[in-house]
Design a protein around this motif. Structure first.
Motif, PDB file in Angstrom:
ATOM      1  N   GLU A 158       0.173   8.156   2.605  1.00 26.49           N
ATOM      2  CA  GLU A 158      -0.634   9.308   1.750  1.00 26.49           C
ATOM      3  C   GLU A 158      -0.261   9.845   3.011  1.00 26.49           C
ATOM      4  O   GLU A 158      -1.313   9.933   4.122  1.00 26.49           O
ATOM      5  CB  GLU A 158      -2.105   9.454   1.808  1.00 26.49           C
ATOM      6  CG  GLU A 158      -3.038  10.314   1.397  1.00 26.49           C
ATOM      7  CD  GLU A 158      -3.837  10.465   0.465  1.00 26.49           C
ATOM      8  OE1 GLU A 158      -5.012  11.429   0.675  1.00 26.49           O
ATOM      9  OE2 GLU A 158      -4.407   9.065   0.717  1.00 26.49           O
ATOM     10  N   PRO A 165      -4.616  -2.444  -3.042  1.00 22.90           N
ATOM     11  CA  PRO A 165      -4.119  -1.937  -1.834  1.00 22.90           C
ATOM     12  C   PRO A 165      -5.095  -0.742  -1.227  1.00 22.90           C
ATOM     13  O   PRO A 165      -5.682   0.078  -2.467  1.00 22.90           O
ATOM     14  CB  PRO A 165      -2.889  -1.195  -2.418  1.00 22.90           C
ATOM     15  CG  PRO A 165      -3.329  -1.462  -3.637  1.00 22.90           C
ATOM     16  CD  PRO A 165      -4.504  -2.578  -3.906  1.00 22.90           C
ATOM     17  N   VAL A 166      -5.183  -0.958  -0.227  1.00 20.97           N
ATOM     18  CA  VAL A 166      -5.798   0.682   1.053  1.00 20.97           C
ATOM     19  C   VAL A 166      -4.526   1.451   1.305  1.00 20.97           C
ATOM     20  O   VAL A 166      -3.536   1.115   2.407  1.00 20.97           O
ATOM     21  CB  VAL A 166      -6.901   0.338   1.869  1.00 20.97           C
ATOM     22  CG1 VAL A 166      -7.313   2.189   2.361  1.00 20.97           C
ATOM     23  CG2 VAL A 166      -7.869  -0.325   0.908  1.00 20.97           C
ATOM     24  N   SER A 167      -4.245   3.009   0.680  1.00 21.47           N
ATOM     25  CA  SER A 167      -3.089   3.561   1.333  1.00 21.47           C
ATOM     26  C   SER A 167      -2.963   3.965   2.725  1.00 21.47           C
ATOM     27  O   SER A 167      -4.340   4.148   3.318  1.00 21.47           O
ATOM     28  CB  SER A 167      -3.229   4.457   0.017  1.00 21.47           C
ATOM     29  OG  SER A 167      -3.811   5.418   0.572  1.00 21.47           O
ATOM     30  N   ARG A 168      -2.505   4.446   3.185  1.00 27.79           N
ATOM     31  CA  ARG A 168      -2.196   5.323   4.579  1.00 27.79           C
ATOM     32  C   ARG A 168      -1.732   6.201   4.435  1.00 27.79           C
ATOM     33  O   ARG A 168      -0.911   7.112   4.360  1.00 27.79           O
ATOM     34  CB  ARG A 168      -0.807   3.943   5.577  1.00 27.79           C
ATOM     35  CG  ARG A 168      -0.807   4.291   6.632  1.00 27.79           C
ATOM     36  CD  ARG A 168       0.659   4.101   7.323  1.00 27.79           C
ATOM     37  NE  ARG A 168       0.209   4.264   9.096  1.00 27.79           N
ATOM     38  CZ  ARG A 168       1.954   4.115   9.809  1.00 27.79           C
ATOM     39  NH1 ARG A 168       2.575   3.429   8.903  1.00 27.79           N
ATOM     40  NH2 ARG A 168       1.954   4.520  11.329  1.00 27.79           N
ATOM     41  N   TYR A 170       0.871  -1.334   0.202  1.00 30.58           N
ATOM     42  CA  TYR A 170      -0.487  -0.098   0.113  1.00 30.58           C
ATOM     43  C   TYR A 170       0.770   1.399  -0.239  1.00 30.58           C
ATOM     44  O   TYR A 170       2.076   1.273   0.532  1.00 30.58           O
ATOM     45  CB  TYR A 170      -1.009   0.297   1.218  1.00 30.58           C
ATOM     46  CG  TYR A 170       0.066   0.078   2.442  1.00 30.58           C
ATOM     47  CD1 TYR A 170       0.072   0.812   3.204  1.00 30.58           C
ATOM     48  CD2 TYR A 170      -0.107  -0.999   3.116  1.00 30.58           C
ATOM     49  CE1 TYR A 170       0.971   1.031   4.454  1.00 30.58           C
ATOM     50  CE2 TYR A 170       0.678  -1.029   4.475  1.00 30.58           C
ATOM     51  CZ  TYR A 170       1.320  -0.101   5.279  1.00 30.58           C
ATOM     52  OH  TYR A 170       1.504  -0.132   6.173  1.00 30.58           O
ATOM     53  N   GLY A 175      -2.917   1.534   6.544  1.00 35.23           N
ATOM     54  CA  GLY A 175      -2.950   0.715   5.181  1.00 35.23           C
ATOM     55  C   GLY A 175      -2.989  -0.295   5.010  1.00 35.23           C
ATOM     56  O   GLY A 175      -2.862  -1.115   5.823  1.00 35.23           O
ATOM     57  N   VAL A 176      -3.782  -1.264   3.944  1.00 34.72           N
ATOM     58  CA  VAL A 176      -4.111  -2.191   3.754  1.00 34.72           C
ATOM     59  C   VAL A 176      -3.726  -3.031   2.294  1.00 34.72           C
ATOM     60  O   VAL A 176      -3.334  -2.148   1.415  1.00 34.72           O
ATOM     61  CB  VAL A 176      -5.917  -2.590   3.901  1.00 34.72           C
ATOM     62  CG1 VAL A 176      -6.467  -3.915   3.466  1.00 34.72           C
ATOM     63  CG2 VAL A 176      -6.374  -1.923   4.994  1.00 34.72           C
ATOM     64  N   GLN A 177      -2.672  -3.786   2.150  1.00 31.24           N
ATOM     65  CA  GLN A 177      -1.969  -4.863   1.196  1.00 31.24           C
ATOM     66  C   GLN A 177      -3.331  -5.288   0.174  1.00 31.24           C
ATOM     67  O   GLN A 177      -4.172  -5.317   0.808  1.00 31.24           O
ATOM     68  CB  GLN A 177      -1.075  -5.316   1.321  1.00 31.24           C
ATOM     69  CG  GLN A 177       0.058  -4.832   2.413  1.00 31.24           C
ATOM     70  CD  GLN A 177       1.081  -6.059   2.421  1.00 31.24           C
ATOM     71  OE1 GLN A 177       0.931  -7.255   2.853  1.00 31.24           O
ATOM     72  NE2 GLN A 177       2.663  -5.892   2.503  1.00 31.24           N
ATOM     73  N   GLY A 178      -3.180  -4.990  -1.330  1.00 32.05           N
ATOM     74  CA  GLY A 178      -3.795  -5.932  -1.528  1.00 32.05           C
ATOM     75  C   GLY A 178      -2.931  -7.101  -2.142  1.00 32.05           C
ATOM     76  O   GLY A 178      -1.867  -7.751  -1.583  1.00 32.05           O
TER      77      GLY A 178
END
Length: 451
Positions: free
Chosen positions: A303, A353-356, A300, A321-324
């Protein structure tokens, strides 16, 4: 002249003819018809001695002279003729110029005959023999309307002088677009057939493939000729070596002539559609393959957002954050039994993924608090909350680095609750509290400030 002759002559003159002069008019006796037979002719005069033979001159036609007896005019004319005949020198002088003219004409005829030549002219293999007055080969070709160019052959050369019996050969050049073993070029030849052109160009034609027949004629407009000569090609396949002689146009065709078959993913060390060269070695690659799918993590991104409400140097994680996850496909190959490096052939996103998200403080740091600086505030925070700015006790009453209750936090000038404030602000409020009450608000951990 006799009376009958005089009457005949008078009749020819006619009534309208002009009168003769007195000395030429006939006498009265001449007009009287004879009453007695004419006298016999006088005896022949003796023959004069023979003279030397005069030189032979060209014969000149002279009209016959009829003697005119019985008139003085006729007598005078006869005398003049006899005088002229007796003087041979004057007649000779008169005939010499005529003899010279005849001699000059005879000499010109001899030169005319000497300049004539019999020659043999062959144009593109078609011969003919004829006579010509040309001085050299160029003049002869011009007279005969034969035009030659830069690629044509003339033997002897155009400036060569002609003599009787010469043979002249003209061979026209012909353009040939020759593709020899895959290489194309424009050439010229004077051969009239494909076979003759191959010999003239030095092309080895034994065992070669020709796009047209060897006996095909080549017109003056030319032709396109594709020649593939015989070549030796070696194939390495399945642990064996095979050499073939071929005039194939591609490696694939030569491979088939060698009895080698490609199947599945099999290939060759050179492109199968390329032209096989003489002495070339081609390796056959037996290929086996499989497919493998793997799932891989997608990192991820982080940000970072500037926050003017937070003190400078303070960062607050607003979103974790969440890994894709992505699914990747690989091709696994084995060439002649040797495993190759996996080749990535495709991928598919399973989860994005979700960014931190992190808030970064830009607010200036609070001013120093006299009497509280220099203490070990990090040790106090570690004891009270484990150093976590957002920590909350199990009862939900106390929160933040220093476990403020809401009432105390607000009395120190804070907004909301302590655990929502930046760490720097919490430390600043804690220092103010220490100035007011000392270490009493932290009865268990307060002694850490002096450690």
């Amino acid at each position: 002249m006799s009376t009958s002759q005089g009457s005949h002559r008078a009749g020819r003159r006619g009534a309208g003819a002009p009168a003769l002069p007195l000395h030429e008019q006939p006498t009265q006796a001449a007009l009287v018809l004879p009453t007695a037979p004419p006298p016999p002719p006088p005896p022949l005069a003796p023959r004069p001695p023979a003279r030397p033979a005069a030189p032979t001159l060209p014969a000149v036609a002279v009209p016959p002279v009829v003697p005119e007896q019985g008139s003085r005019a006729g007598s005078r004319r006869a005398a003049r003729r006899r005088k002229a005949g007796g003087t041979g020198g004057e007649g000779l002088r008169r005939l010499v110029p005529q003899a010279l003219v005849v001699a000059v004409l005879a000499g010109g005829t001899s030169a005319f005959v000497a300049d004539d030549k019999a020659v043999r002219l062959s144009v593109d293999g078609v011969p003919r023999t004829f006579h010509t007055f040309a001085d050299d080969v160029s003049e002869l070709l011009t007279d005969e309307g034969v035009t030659v160019g830069d690629h044509d052959i003339v033997a002897p050369a155009p400036g060569h002088a002609l003599t009787d019996g010469d043979e002249i050969a003209v061979r026209y050049g012909r353009p040939v677009t020759l593709t020899l073993d895959g290489t194309r070029r424009q050439v010229w030849t004077t051969a009239r057939t494909v076979e003759g052109a191959l010999r003239q160009l030095g092309v080895r034609a034994e065992g070669a493939h020709l796009s047209v027949s060897r006996s095909a004629p080549i017109s003056r407009r030319g032709l396109a000729l594709d020649v593939r000569t015989e070549r030796a090609v070696t194939f390495l396949a399945d642990g064996r070596e095979r050499t073939v002689r071929t005039n194939a146009a591609t490696v694939r065709e030569a491979l088939a002539e060698a009895g080698i078959t490609l199947s599945g993913q099999d290939t060759t060390s050179v492109p199968a559609g390329s032209f096989p060269r003489d002495g070339q070695t081609v390796t056959v690659l037996r290929v086996t393959g499989s497919r493998q799918v793997r799932e891989e993590a997608i990192p991820y991104a982080v940000e970072r957002v500037r926050d003017p409400e937070l003190f400078a140097g303070t960062e607050v994680v607003e979103r974790q954050g969440v890994q894709g996850v992505r699914r990747v496909t690989y091709s696994l190959r084995s060439v002649n039994g040797v495993a190759q490096r996996p080749r990535r052939t495709g991928e598919e996103i399973v989860r994005a993924p979700v960014s931190r998200k992190v808030r970064v403080g830009t607010r200036p740091q609070p001013p120093a608090v006299t009497g509280a600086d220099g203490l070990n505030w990090a040790a106090l925070a570690a004891c009270e909350s484990g150093g976590r700015p957002d920590a909350v006790d199990p009862s939900g009453t106390y929160g933040g680095l220093y476990q403020f209750d809401p009432a105390t936090w607000r009395s120190l000038g804070g907004d909301g609750v302590a655990q929502d404030a930046p760490a720097a602000e919490q430390t600043y409020r804690a220092k103010k509290l220490y100035v007011r009450r000392g270490a009493a608000p932290w009865p268990h951990c307060g002694r850490r400030l002096h450690s």
